[in-house]
Design an enzyme around this catalytic site. Structure first.
Site, mmCIF file in Angstrom:
data_model
loop_
_atom_site.group_PDB
_atom_site.id
_atom_site.type_symbol
_atom_site.label_atom_id
_atom_site.label_comp_id
_atom_site.label_asym_id
_atom_site.label_seq_id
_atom_site.Cartn_x
_atom_site.Cartn_y
_atom_site.Cartn_z
ATOM 1 N N LYS A 3 0.831 -1.205 0.000
ATOM 2 C CA LYS A 3 0.000 0.000 0.000
ATOM 3 C C LYS A 3 0.872 1.263 0.000
ATOM 4 O O LYS A 3 2.018 1.215 0.447
ATOM 5 C CB LYS A 3 -0.821 -0.070 1.291
ATOM 6 C CG LYS A 3 -2.029 0.806 1.379
ATOM 7 C CD LYS A 3 -2.770 0.409 2.669
ATOM 8 C CE LYS A 3 -3.713 1.498 3.143
ATOM 9 N NZ LYS A 3 -4.756 1.837 2.203
ATOM 10 N N GLY A 63 2.743 4.524 0.971
ATOM 11 C CA GLY A 63 3.265 5.161 2.180
ATOM 12 C C GLY A 63 3.695 4.239 3.303
ATOM 13 O O GLY A 63 4.061 4.709 4.381
ATOM 14 N N VAL A 64 3.705 2.915 3.073
ATOM 15 C CA VAL A 64 4.035 2.006 4.181
ATOM 16 C C VAL A 64 5.543 1.863 4.421
ATOM 17 O O VAL A 64 5.969 1.344 5.440
ATOM 18 C CB VAL A 64 3.417 0.595 3.971
ATOM 19 C CG1 VAL A 64 1.907 0.639 4.012
ATOM 20 C CG2 VAL A 64 3.908 -0.026 2.666
ATOM 21 N N GLY A 65 6.330 2.311 3.458
ATOM 22 C CA GLY A 65 7.790 2.208 3.611
ATOM 23 C C GLY A 65 8.434 1.328 2.545
ATOM 24 O O GLY A 65 9.540 0.818 2.758
ATOM 25 N N LYS A 66 7.781 1.173 1.412
ATOM 26 C CA LYS A 66 8.323 0.326 0.328
ATOM 27 C C LYS A 66 9.696 0.825 -0.123
ATOM 28 O O LYS A 66 10.640 0.058 -0.240
ATOM 29 C CB LYS A 66 7.388 0.349 -0.900
ATOM 30 C CG LYS A 66 6.019 -0.229 -0.657
ATOM 31 C CD LYS A 66 5.166 -0.167 -1.908
ATOM 32 C CE LYS A 66 4.801 1.234 -2.349
ATOM 33 N NZ LYS A 66 4.008 1.980 -1.392
ATOM 34 N N THR A 67 9.768 2.147 -0.382
ATOM 35 C CA THR A 67 11.030 2.698 -0.887
ATOM 36 C C THR A 67 12.144 2.509 0.135
ATOM 37 O O THR A 67 13.256 2.086 -0.218
ATOM 38 C CB THR A 67 10.865 4.191 -1.218
ATOM 39 O OG1 THR A 67 9.741 4.331 -2.075
ATOM 40 C CG2 THR A 67 12.099 4.756 -1.892
ATOM 41 N N SER A 68 11.858 2.811 1.393
ATOM 42 C CA SER A 68 12.894 2.687 2.427
ATOM 43 C C SER A 68 13.373 1.237 2.525
ATOM 44 O O SER A 68 14.578 0.976 2.616
ATOM 45 C CB SER A 68 12.353 3.131 3.793
ATOM 46 O OG SER A 68 11.764 4.400 3.692
ATOM 47 N N ASP A 73 7.591 3.267 -9.632
ATOM 48 C CA ASP A 73 6.480 4.110 -9.180
ATOM 49 C C ASP A 73 6.573 5.456 -9.899
ATOM 50 O O ASP A 73 7.601 6.127 -9.799
ATOM 51 C CB ASP A 73 6.620 4.308 -7.658
ATOM 52 C CG ASP A 73 5.442 5.053 -7.070
ATOM 53 O OD1 ASP A 73 4.642 5.612 -7.847
ATOM 54 O OD2 ASP A 73 5.331 5.070 -5.831
ATOM 55 N N ASN A 101 6.189 -2.889 8.945
ATOM 56 C CA ASN A 101 7.051 -1.734 9.210
ATOM 57 C C ASN A 101 6.376 -0.775 10.194
ATOM 58 O O ASN A 101 5.166 -0.792 10.376
ATOM 59 C CB ASN A 101 7.320 -1.022 7.868
ATOM 60 C CG ASN A 101 8.387 0.044 7.979
ATOM 61 O OD1 ASN A 101 9.250 -0.006 8.863
ATOM 62 N ND2 ASN A 101 8.341 1.033 7.113
HETATM 63 N N1 LIG Z 1 10.402 2.298 10.039
HETATM 64 C C1 LIG Z 1 10.333 3.601 9.806
HETATM 65 N N2 LIG Z 1 10.621 4.490 10.793
HETATM 66 C C2 LIG Z 1 10.565 5.812 10.578
HETATM 67 N N3 LIG Z 1 10.225 6.360 9.395
HETATM 68 C C3 LIG Z 1 9.908 5.524 8.390
HETATM 69 C C4 LIG Z 1 9.955 4.115 8.528
HETATM 70 N N4 LIG Z 1 9.618 3.561 7.337
HETATM 71 C C5 LIG Z 1 9.385 4.579 6.489
HETATM 72 N N5 LIG Z 1 9.544 5.763 7.109
HETATM 73 C C6 LIG Z 1 9.359 7.106 6.543
HETATM 74 O O1 LIG Z 1 8.031 7.159 6.019
HETATM 75 C C7 LIG Z 1 8.013 7.929 4.827
HETATM 76 C C8 LIG Z 1 7.442 7.082 3.683
HETATM 77 O O2 LIG Z 1 8.339 6.018 3.457
HETATM 78 P P1 LIG Z 1 8.596 5.425 1.992
HETATM 79 O O3 LIG Z 1 8.799 6.516 0.992
HETATM 80 O O4 LIG Z 1 9.642 4.389 2.134
HETATM 81 O O5 LIG Z 1 7.166 4.752 1.748
HETATM 82 P P2 LIG Z 1 6.534 4.221 0.371
HETATM 83 O O6 LIG Z 1 5.668 3.072 0.736
HETATM 84 O O7 LIG Z 1 7.607 3.956 -0.622
HETATM 85 O O8 LIG Z 1 5.676 5.459 -0.055
HETATM 86 P P3 LIG Z 1 4.964 5.707 -1.499
HETATM 87 O O9 LIG Z 1 3.865 4.700 -1.609
HETATM 88 O O10 LIG Z 1 4.471 7.102 -1.382
HETATM 89 O O11 LIG Z 1 6.038 5.514 -2.541
HETATM 90 C C9 LIG Z 1 9.442 8.384 4.572
HETATM 91 O O12 LIG Z 1 9.582 9.674 5.099
HETATM 92 C C10 LIG Z 1 10.286 7.399 5.364
HETATM 93 O O13 LIG Z 1 11.507 7.949 5.803
#
Ligand SMILES: Nc1ncnc2c1ncn2[C@@H]1O[C@H](COP(=O)(O)OP(=O)(O)OP(=O)(O)O)[C@@H](O)[C@H]1O
Length: 442
Positions: A121, A123-128, A150, A379
């Protein structure tokens, strides 16, 4: 702000007491910090909650050990349980939270090329998670490429450096080779055109001796026809984006310039787009069949037309070799996506009912597509702490409940559960990604 973050690290000093260090710069995250109120002079038992052997690192510090009175401001973070020295009862800590290991040794041990797709989904942290995995693979000696499919890229933000432009760029700050690519639709479209050449219907009809009828249809493009075999306009738009990612996958598979890369990590777009990407080879297959049939019909009709007007019978042509080639290439991608030795899809989620429900549906769809899935990252889990605010303890209770839902979910319960803590700062830059990678991928 990240650059000026004051982060704390505790290590053992030579006198076997714990000393607290402040680390300046965007150097990652403190593995420890005190949680709750600190009183000057009060002894604290610090538990290294990131370690699996909690008590091994137990020790005392006093407030006077801290290098500066302002430091406690930095302390109420997530990684530490602080309790009084007299309290020696075992603590339930992040160590227990993080006990589900990812078995990274399995992921890193195979030498042959492997594709890792991280999705879930928004914003869950996929990129990180994807970026931290790519850093970890590279650090373990795998020449690695990390790709964002993306359209709303965040790789550049995550690595805190400019990786935009639709071309492979080396990630700075690592000793080992790691390249990154944010796929740009415009650039990819140009490449598709240059590689696939002129596929206009006019061209196709010319080749069948039907050029004179091509005026009406000449603007149509073979690729548009492939797309037009799908149900609606929205779907066409989405498929065309997924097709661009698919083309990139083909390039990684076929082009010799990429052959030395043994790990390719995809930071995928939120769920829907990714499923389209994975089902696209099948979609192409059925579309190619439709087009082949259409072509046969046109040829037959043209033959009849020509014989009425006394022209030479045109030959019923076999389906074009170009279409056959395209079908073969799609077959190749499909096989790679479905092969447990070459691909793994890692689902990333957060501990909320909505995210878990979506992850469950995602896994069901991936299973239907026969895409191998073994791991689920949960996450942003709040680690346990004794001195919780009410909000934190309620949130944590809710998260524990959601972890229970995962255990009872028929789709998700069989996956390796990787628990990833909510960190005390945004994850940006290679050191931060290394830090996160060491927490998740172990
Ligand atoms: N475990 C964590 N602890 C603290 N911050 C986190 C953690 N995981 C992710 N984040 C933060 O949450 C935000 C969104 O993370 P990320 O970009 O990895 O999500 P995403 O799933 O790739 O988002 P999108 O769907 O918008 O591409 C970023 O600012 C990231 O630094």
């Amino acid at each position: 702000m990240a650059a000026s973050l004051l982060l704390n690290r505790i290590s053992r000093s030579s006198s076997s007491s714990i000393s607290l260090h402040r680390v300046s710069g965007a150097l990652g995250f403190n593995s420890l910090s005190a949680h709750g109120t600190l009183f000057r002079g009060s002894p604290f038992l610090i538990l290294f909650t990131l370690s699996s052997s909690v008590n091994k690192y137990s020790n005392f510090v006093t407030f006077s050990d801290f290098p500066s009175p302002s430091l406690p401001i930095c302390l109420p973070k997530v990684f530490l349980l602080a309790t009084t020295a007299s309290d020696t009862t075992p603590q339930r800590s992040l160590a227990t939270l993080a006990e589900g290991a990812s078995h990274f040794d399995e992921m890193v041990s195979v030498n042959q090329r492997k594709y890792y797709l991280l999705g879930g989904k928004g914003g869950v942290g996929k990129t990180s998670c994807a970026a931290s995995l790519a850093v970890k693979f590279a650090s373990h000696g795998h020449p690695t490429i990390v790709v964002s499919t993306d359209p709303a890229h965040s790789l550049s933000d995550s690595f805190s450096q400019d990786l935009s432009g639709g071309v492979l760029k080396p990630v700075q700050g690592l000793d080992s080779p790691l390249l990154a690519l944010e796929i740009t639709p415009e650039r990819m479209k140009e490449e598709i055109k240059s590689q696939t050449g002129d596929k206009s219907v006019k061209n196709m009809m010319d080749s069948m001796g039907l050029g004179m009828f091509a005026g009406e249809l000449g603007d149509l493009n073979l690729e548009d026809m492939l797309n037009a075999a799908s149900p609606g306009i929205d779907e066409i738009a989405a498929i065309s984006k997924a097709r661009i990612s698919l083309f990139q996958v083909l390039q990684f598979m076929e082009s010799p310039e990429y052959s030395r890369f043994t790990r390719i990590v995809f930071d995928t777009a939120p769920t829907g787009h990714t499923l389209r990407l994975l089902s696209l080879p099948d979609f192409y297959d059925s579309s190619i069949s439709k087009i082949t049939k259409l072509k046969k019909k046109i040829t037959a009709a043209a033959s009849a037309f020509k014989s009425v007007f006394g022209k030479k019978e045109i030959q019923q042509q076999e389906p074009s070799s170009e279409l056959d080639q395209l079908r073969e290439r799609m077959e190749k991608v499909r096989n790679v996506f479905r092969n447990v030795d070459t691909t793994e899809f890692v689902i990333v989620t957060i501990p909320t009912v909505m995210a878990i429900n979506e992850s469950s549906r995602l896994h069901a769809s991936l299973r239907k597509e026969n895409v191998p899935v073994h791991r689920l990252i949960v996450n942003q889990l709040l680690p346990e702490s004794e001195s919780d605010c009410k909000f934190c303890s309620m949130r944590r209770k809710e998260q524990t409940r959601v972890l229970g839902i995962i255990q009872n979910d028929t789709e998700l319960s069989g996956l390796k559960l990787i628990q990833s803590p909510l960190l005390d700062a945004e994850i940006r830059g290679v050191p931060a990604l290394k830090f996160m990678g060491d927490l998740i991928w172990k």
